[in-house]
Design a protein around this motif. Structure first.
Motif, PDB file in Angstrom:
ATOM      1  N   LYS A 201       1.328  16.037   5.967  1.00  0.00           N
ATOM      2  CA  LYS A 201       2.079  16.548   4.819  1.00  0.00           C
ATOM      3  C   LYS A 201       2.247  15.474   3.753  1.00  0.00           C
ATOM      4  O   LYS A 201       2.048  15.730   2.556  1.00  0.00           O
ATOM      5  CB  LYS A 201       3.444  17.057   5.283  1.00  0.00           C
ATOM      6  N   GLU A 202       2.595  14.258   4.187  1.00  0.00           N
ATOM      7  CA  GLU A 202       2.787  13.166   3.238  1.00  0.00           C
ATOM      8  C   GLU A 202       1.510  12.833   2.493  1.00  0.00           C
ATOM      9  O   GLU A 202       1.506  12.666   1.261  1.00  0.00           O
ATOM     10  CB  GLU A 202       3.301  11.924   3.967  1.00  0.00           C
TER      11      GLU A 202
ATOM     12  N   THR B 221     -10.996  14.668  12.978  1.00  0.00           N
ATOM     13  CA  THR B 221      -9.774  13.929  12.680  1.00  0.00           C
ATOM     14  C   THR B 221      -8.563  14.849  12.721  1.00  0.00           C
ATOM     15  O   THR B 221      -8.575  15.937  12.132  1.00  0.00           O
ATOM     16  CB  THR B 221      -9.869  13.281  11.294  1.00  0.00           C
ATOM     17  N   GLN B 222      -7.535  14.407  13.406  1.00  0.00           N
ATOM     18  CA  GLN B 222      -6.261  15.118  13.435  1.00  0.00           C
ATOM     19  C   GLN B 222      -5.143  14.152  13.097  1.00  0.00           C
ATOM     20  O   GLN B 222      -5.070  13.053  13.652  1.00  0.00           O
ATOM     21  CB  GLN B 222      -6.014  15.749  14.807  1.00  0.00           C
ATOM     22  N   LEU B 223      -4.273  14.554  12.172  1.00  0.00           N
ATOM     23  CA  LEU B 223      -3.116  13.760  11.786  1.00  0.00           C
ATOM     24  C   LEU B 223      -1.856  14.439  12.299  1.00  0.00           C
ATOM     25  O   LEU B 223      -1.824  15.659  12.479  1.00  0.00           O
ATOM     26  CB  LEU B 223      -3.037  13.625  10.266  1.00  0.00           C
TER      27      LEU B 223
ATOM     28  N   SER C 206      -0.669   8.007  14.705  1.00  0.00           N
ATOM     29  CA  SER C 206      -0.479   9.060  13.703  1.00  0.00           C
ATOM     30  C   SER C 206      -1.787   9.762  13.350  1.00  0.00           C
ATOM     31  O   SER C 206      -1.782  10.839  12.746  1.00  0.00           O
ATOM     32  CB  SER C 206       0.150   8.472  12.439  1.00  0.00           C
ATOM     33  N   MET C 207      -2.891   9.169  13.723  1.00  0.00           N
ATOM     34  CA  MET C 207      -4.207   9.769  13.538  1.00  0.00           C
ATOM     35  C   MET C 207      -4.970   9.697  14.851  1.00  0.00           C
ATOM     36  O   MET C 207      -4.951   8.672  15.529  1.00  0.00           O
ATOM     37  CB  MET C 207      -4.982   9.028  12.445  1.00  0.00           C
TER      38      MET C 207
ATOM     39  N   VAL D 157       0.846  -1.195   0.000  1.00  0.00           N
ATOM     40  CA  VAL D 157       0.000   0.000   0.000  1.00  0.00           C
ATOM     41  C   VAL D 157       0.880   1.244   0.000  1.00  0.00           C
ATOM     42  O   VAL D 157       2.076   1.196   0.299  1.00  0.00           O
ATOM     43  CB  VAL D 157      -0.966   0.012   1.207  1.00  0.00           C
ATOM     44  N   ASP D 158       0.277   2.394  -0.333  1.00  0.00           N
ATOM     45  CA  ASP D 158       1.044   3.641  -0.442  1.00  0.00           C
ATOM     46  C   ASP D 158       1.289   4.305   0.899  1.00  0.00           C
ATOM     47  O   ASP D 158       2.329   4.930   1.100  1.00  0.00           O
ATOM     48  CB  ASP D 158       0.299   4.603  -1.376  1.00  0.00           C
ATOM     49  N   ILE D 159       0.340   4.186   1.814  1.00  0.00           N
ATOM     50  CA  ILE D 159       0.494   4.851   3.098  1.00  0.00           C
ATOM     51  C   ILE D 159      -0.339   4.130   4.154  1.00  0.00           C
ATOM     52  O   ILE D 159      -1.465   3.695   3.880  1.00  0.00           O
ATOM     53  CB  ILE D 159       0.078   6.347   2.994  1.00  0.00           C
TER      54      ILE D 159
END
Length: 319
Positions: free
Chosen positions: A308-309, A300-302, A207-208, A198-200
């Motif tokens: 950024k990514e 939601t907060q990252l 992280s979230m 997967v990409d991310i």
């Protein structure tokens, strides 16, 4: 605590120490592993048809059974894309909904009973086009016909009939991958090795994070003035909700229902209130709500690095 016996039983096996007798299901687990591998391979070589849409497709999914936080992340992405001047839309299967005709374009007159709780919630929070269709390629094409320039596919990681340009996986930090086995021995839909492709990856709880906002009445505007509540949840990981209430200083009596449960009046018998639930639950309770009922919206907060990514990856697709 009201809870589905099968749900409680399976989670007790998947997310705790695996009992020896569960190894009796090893042949079924190996059979599913072979099926998953073969199916993906046949899509990759073109044996099974996979549709490529004319606009970028972003899949938000997971490798485990049950909720991990995909819906709040979908809302976050849709709102950000909209703020940047893009025209995003979301396609989803609409699990739990009663829609018979597809694709279903969710609008102000669509009830949560018809669309499913998640499409209803996403539409009303984002005001972007939301289409319910078990055939995601058809639903995605409908979004493009409606003018969308990017398609967000909710919970479609294993739906290889729709080609994707970006794969985002959400993992629940509290439960992780459970015992690491595929169903029925464990909670996995695909082997853990799938995560390498997967990409991310986004870890809900690390992280979230889901930041709680102020309490809201379900169909009323009376303030919540109590320290003890009946806490109701029909989500993938209800314990996360109960833990949040504890951090807010509330003494909560938990009442757990299966994910996507369609509430009836009898479900709330014996609860003196106040009754506090998630926003996903609240959208299914408007028809039977009374002034005992409240919900807790979240934002939601990252982390800065992940935010950024993710936004760079999305921007690259559209430029």
């Amino acid at each position: 605590m009201a809870i589905s016996k099968s749900q409680s039983f399976l989670e007790g096996l998947w997310y705790r120490q695996t009992p020896l007798w569960l190894w009796l299901f090893l042949p079924l687990q190996l059979l599913l592993r072979l099926f998953v591998f073969s199916r993906r391979a046949l899509y990759s070589i073109g044996w099974f048809k996979s549709t490529k849409l004319s606009k970028p497709v972003v899949v938000i999914g997971n490798v485990t059974v049950g909720g991990t936080g995909k819906t709040p992340l979908s809302i976050y992405i849709l709102q950000w894309l909209k703020e940047q001047g893009y025209q995003p839309g979301l396609v989803t299967r609409g699990y739990g909904g009663a829609a018979e005709n597809h694709p279903l374009v969710v609008d102000e007159d669509t009830s949560a009973d018809i669309s499913g709780d998640e499409p209803y919630l996403i539409f009303h929070q984002t005001k972007v086009p939301v289409v319910v269709d078990p055939i995601r390629s058809r639903g995605g094409q409908k979004l493009i016909d409606l003018g969308c320039d990017i398609v967000i596919c909710d919970d479609g990681l294993q739906h290889y009939a729709l080609q994707r340009d970006l794969e985002v996986v959400v993992i629940d930090s509290a439960r992780g991958l459970g015992n690491g086995w595929l169903m029925p021995m464990g909670p996995l839909r695909e082997p853990p090795s799938r995560l390498k492709t997967v990409d991310i990856q986004i870890i809900n709880g690390q992280s979230m994070r889901l930041e709680p906002l102020g309490y809201q009445g379900v169909g009323h505007d009376k303030p919540l003035d109590a320290t003890a509540v009946d806490a109701v949840a029909a989500i993938g990981n209800p314990q996360r909700f109960f833990d949040t209430l504890k951090t807010l200083g509330l003494e909560a009596t938990p009442h757990v229902f299966p994910d996507h449960h369609q509430y009836q009046t009898d479900d709330f018998k014996g609860m003196n209130g106040p009754i506090l639930m998630t926003e996903k639950d609240a959208v299914k309770c408007h028809h039977l709500a009374d002034d005992r009922m409240y919900y807790l919206p979240v934002k939601t907060q990252l982390t800065e690095e992940l935010d950024k990514e993710l936004k760079q990856l999305l921007t690259q697709l559209l430029n």
